[in-house]
Design a protein around this motif. Structure first.
Motif, PDB file in Angstrom:
ATOM      1  N   GLU A  49       0.818  -1.211   0.000  1.00  0.00           N
ATOM      2  CA  GLU A  49       0.000   0.000   0.000  1.00  0.00           C
ATOM      3  C   GLU A  49       0.852   1.261   0.000  1.00  0.00           C
ATOM      4  OE1 GLU A  49      -3.916   1.664   2.446  1.00  0.00           O
ATOM      5  OE2 GLU A  49      -2.698   0.020   3.246  1.00  0.00           O
ATOM      6  N   GLY A  70       0.560  -1.397  -5.797  1.00  0.00           N
ATOM      7  CA  GLY A  70       0.041  -0.876  -4.539  1.00  0.00           C
ATOM      8  C   GLY A  70      -0.918  -1.786  -3.812  1.00  0.00           C
ATOM      9  N   PRO A  72      -2.532  -3.666  -1.077  1.00  0.00           N
ATOM     10  CA  PRO A  72      -2.324  -3.682   0.380  1.00  0.00           C
ATOM     11  C   PRO A  72      -2.099  -5.107   0.876  1.00  0.00           C
ATOM     12  CG  PRO A  72      -4.317  -2.463  -0.220  1.00  0.00           C
ATOM     13  CD  PRO A  72      -3.884  -3.228  -1.436  1.00  0.00           C
TER      14      PRO A  72
END
Length: 326
Positions: A49, A70, A72
């Motif tokens: 993230e 990105g 998470p």
């Protein structure tokens, strides 16, 4: 596909929050050296993230391009990462792929090698380059650190190696460096996190600021005193080969030249004799304290501070003092 189709170096990076993990900073420093001699670009892959926030840091530490996914996560298992990373590597075709020999990297490197049908050198203490034939020279310690072997992958590409944390020095950031950041999608949304599959872990041996290590001088019955102390002070927990072979600790706690190396600010050795391969693995500790029964133990001469007493009892008393002071 010929070797000429593979160019550049790729680092599989790891994050510590919104910053690069120390092991990745070390790896980028070594990768920059290799890339400068080899030619081509240094690419750093970051997943998480906060990966985008760490991208600029990677560039300042030597990366020419940062690939950012990105997704998470609280820590991926190696298995689900293999296929998407292998696809990425096959597409980008880096000549060399470097990972840190962390829990993740040690598992991931050989899995990638099998998927990409290439050689892997795991848990290296250094990497060098034979520029004449663009061959990575991966150096590993064997026989308790008494000998060093050099592994190569002369024909297959990419050449994959994992470097032990602490084996390379972190470079100084150059905030005037510029590079490219590219957002990618590795399709990791379904990859399981380790958060719910593993119990809470103590700080990793390689990155712990304080490291508690038990040796042959701590009995199996008294080993819990070290575990409780490490938990109380938030320290990493390690063991010597004698303690592992004696059944006091698991193999993954082994701290020696053939296992894990460490660079703690404070090393607390309880009942550690001071075998060569263990001392080599912690020689970069800023402060080394030894608590032993035998004042003739070799580690006493290497320690910054030594106490001759019952190691287990000393661990219990230290834990109680820390607990009372909270």
């Amino acid at each position: 596909m010929s070797d000429d189709d593979w160019r550049g170096v790729m680092v599989i990076g790891e994050l510590d929050g919104d910053q690069l993990a120390t092991c990745t900073l070390e790896l980028l420093s070594k990768a920059r050296e290799v890339t400068d001699r080899l030619g081509g670009r240094l690419t750093c892959l970051l997943v998480g993230e906060d990966a985008d926030a760490a991208g600029e840091e990677a560039i300042h530490h030597g990366a020419d391009r940062v690939l950012v996914d990105g997704t998470p996560h609280d820590g991926f298992q190696a298995g689900p990462l293999v296929q998407p990373l292998a696809r990425l590597i096959a597409d980008r075709r880096p000549e060399i792929v470097l990972l840190s020999a962390t829990d993740l990297g040690r598992d991931l490197a050989p899995m990638l090698g099998a998927r990409l049908d290439t050689g892997v050198a795991n848990e290296c203490v250094d990497v060098d380059l034979d520029v004449s034939d663009r061959k990575l020279l991966a150096k590993r310690q064997v026989f308790g650190g008494q000998l060093e072997e050099t592994l190569t992958t002369p024909h297959a590409r990419p050449q994959i190696a994992s470097l032990k944390p602490g084996a390379a020095r972190e470079g100084f950031p150059d905030e005037m460096r510029f590079g490219d950041t590219e957002t990618i999608d590795l399709d990791l949304g379904s990859a399981p996190s380790i958060e719910d599959t593993l119990p809470a872990q103590a700080p990793a041996i390689e990155t712990a600021d304080t490291l508690v290590v038990g040796g042959r001088g701590v009995s199996t019955e008294a080993w819990s005193a070290l575990e409780e102390l490490a938990d109380e002070i938030g320290a990493g927990l390690g063991a010597t080969r004698a303690a592992v072979h004696g059944g006091r600790a698991d193999e993954d706690l082994l701290v020696d030249a053939t296992g894990r190396s460490a660079q703690p600010e404070l090393y607390l050795g309880f009942g550690v004799f001071g075998a060569f391969e263990h001392v080599m693995a912690v020689e970069d500790a800023e402060w080394l304290a030894a608590i032993v029964r035998d004042e003739e133990a070799p580690i006493v001469d290497r320690a910054d501070w030594a106490l001759v007493t019952d190691p287990a009892q000393a661990a219990r008393e230290l834990r109680e003092l820390v607990a009372e002071d909270r």
